[in-house]
Design a protein around this motif. Structure first.
Motif, mmCIF file in Angstrom:
data_model
loop_
_atom_site.group_PDB
_atom_site.id
_atom_site.type_symbol
_atom_site.label_atom_id
_atom_site.label_comp_id
_atom_site.label_asym_id
_atom_site.label_seq_id
_atom_site.Cartn_x
_atom_site.Cartn_y
_atom_site.Cartn_z
ATOM 1 N N UNK A 89 39.295 32.930 23.380
ATOM 2 C CA UNK A 89 38.013 33.631 23.506
ATOM 3 C C UNK A 89 38.301 35.116 23.370
ATOM 4 N N UNK A 90 37.706 35.744 22.357
ATOM 5 C CA UNK A 90 37.926 37.176 22.108
ATOM 6 C C UNK A 90 36.666 37.958 22.461
ATOM 7 N N UNK A 91 36.859 39.056 23.164
ATOM 8 C CA UNK A 91 35.793 40.021 23.428
ATOM 9 C C UNK A 91 36.135 41.291 22.663
ATOM 10 N N UNK A 92 35.282 41.689 21.748
ATOM 11 C CA UNK A 92 35.470 42.950 21.036
ATOM 12 C C UNK A 92 34.692 44.023 21.792
ATOM 13 N N UNK A 93 35.386 45.048 22.251
ATOM 14 C CA UNK A 93 34.766 46.099 23.065
ATOM 15 C C UNK A 93 34.501 47.380 22.277
ATOM 16 N N UNK A 132 39.735 45.404 22.932
ATOM 17 C CA UNK A 132 39.416 43.981 22.879
ATOM 18 C C UNK A 132 40.272 43.236 23.885
ATOM 19 N N UNK A 133 39.800 42.039 24.235
ATOM 20 C CA UNK A 133 40.586 41.143 25.085
ATOM 21 C C UNK A 133 40.569 39.755 24.460
ATOM 22 N N UNK A 134 41.556 38.958 24.832
ATOM 23 C CA UNK A 134 41.608 37.565 24.382
ATOM 24 C C UNK A 134 42.164 36.716 25.512
ATOM 25 N N UNK A 135 41.449 35.665 25.821
ATOM 26 C CA UNK A 135 41.912 34.672 26.783
ATOM 27 C C UNK A 135 42.374 33.462 25.974
ATOM 28 N N UNK A 173 37.241 40.125 34.370
ATOM 29 C CA UNK A 173 35.867 39.619 34.325
ATOM 30 C C UNK A 173 35.628 38.671 33.151
ATOM 31 N N UNK A 174 36.333 38.871 32.050
ATOM 32 C CA UNK A 174 36.109 38.057 30.856
ATOM 33 C C UNK A 174 36.641 36.625 30.991
ATOM 34 N N UNK A 175 37.528 36.391 31.930
ATOM 35 C CA UNK A 175 38.155 35.074 32.064
ATOM 36 C C UNK A 175 37.122 34.015 32.429
ATOM 37 N N UNK A 176 37.150 32.929 31.675
ATOM 38 C CA UNK A 176 36.264 31.802 31.933
ATOM 39 C C UNK A 176 34.839 32.005 31.476
ATOM 40 N N UNK A 177 34.590 33.073 30.742
ATOM 41 C CA UNK A 177 33.236 33.377 30.283
ATOM 42 C C UNK A 177 32.754 32.306 29.302
#
Length: 186
Positions: A89-93, A132-135, A173-177
């Motif tokens: 799961x990637x969040x682009x910030x 960005x983050x990636x889980x 916060x992004x974990x498990x979104x």
């Protein structure tokens, strides 16, 4: 020509590099920083920013650096084992542009004998801005059968040491979104 000599596939910056020698007494950073790079011009899209697929490429390179950190390299894979990514799961910030310096960190959230749950954060190395983050969920696999298999005890001990060092980190916060469009009750 061996598989590692092929040029018609994606090659990570760490391919061919030996795994790092593990030192039980060495301090473990929380989070780990094992990969830094710059945004390459060929990673840019038609908007002049790093393309979404290239974020995943860089997170994959961070995973590959982490594999070398814990003891997984070509010799390990030649012996018939590897880690496969099964979910990301990637969040682009924020946007990244050509030649921006990138600093990645990795937080080991959890592990068991067959799985790793990791969280990557990509920052601009000069400004510190979170880009960005990636889980990710990774599976340890016996490559001959393509089935999950327990990691050898030395890898499990190393992961336990990293997890202990990372236990004080808060869960991002992004974990498990879950992705979805919130709907209001009518």
């Amino acid at each position: 020509m061996t598989e590692t000599d092929r040029t018609d596939r994606v090659v990570t910056p760490y391919e061919g590099a030996a795994a790092r020698a593990w030192d039980d007494a060495a301090p473990i950073a929380a989070p780990l920083c094992v990969h830094e790079t710059r945004v390459r011009p060929e990673w840019l899209d038609y908007n002049g920013h790093m393309s979404e697929s290239c974020y995943l490429l860089v997170f994959g390179d961070d995973s590959d650096a982490f594999f070398r950190y814990i003891g997984i390299d070509e010799a390990y894979r030649a012996a018939g084992h590897s880690l496969y990514t099964v979910e990301t799961h990637i969040f682009n910030r924020r946007e990244a542009a050509a030649d921006d310096p990138l600093r990645l960190t990795l937080h080991l959230l959890d592990h068991d004998p067959k799985r790793l749950h990791v969280f990557h954060a990509m920052h601009n190395a000069e400004t510190g801005a979170l880009l960005a983050t990636a889980e990710q969920m990774l599976l340890h696999v016996a490559t001959g059968s393509g089935r999950t298999a327990p990691m050898p005890e030395p890898l499990q001990r190393r992961l336990a040491a990293i997890r202990a060092a990372h236990a004080a980190l808060s869960v991002p916060d992004e974990v498990g979104h879950v992705i979805g469009i919130p709907r209001r009750a009518s």
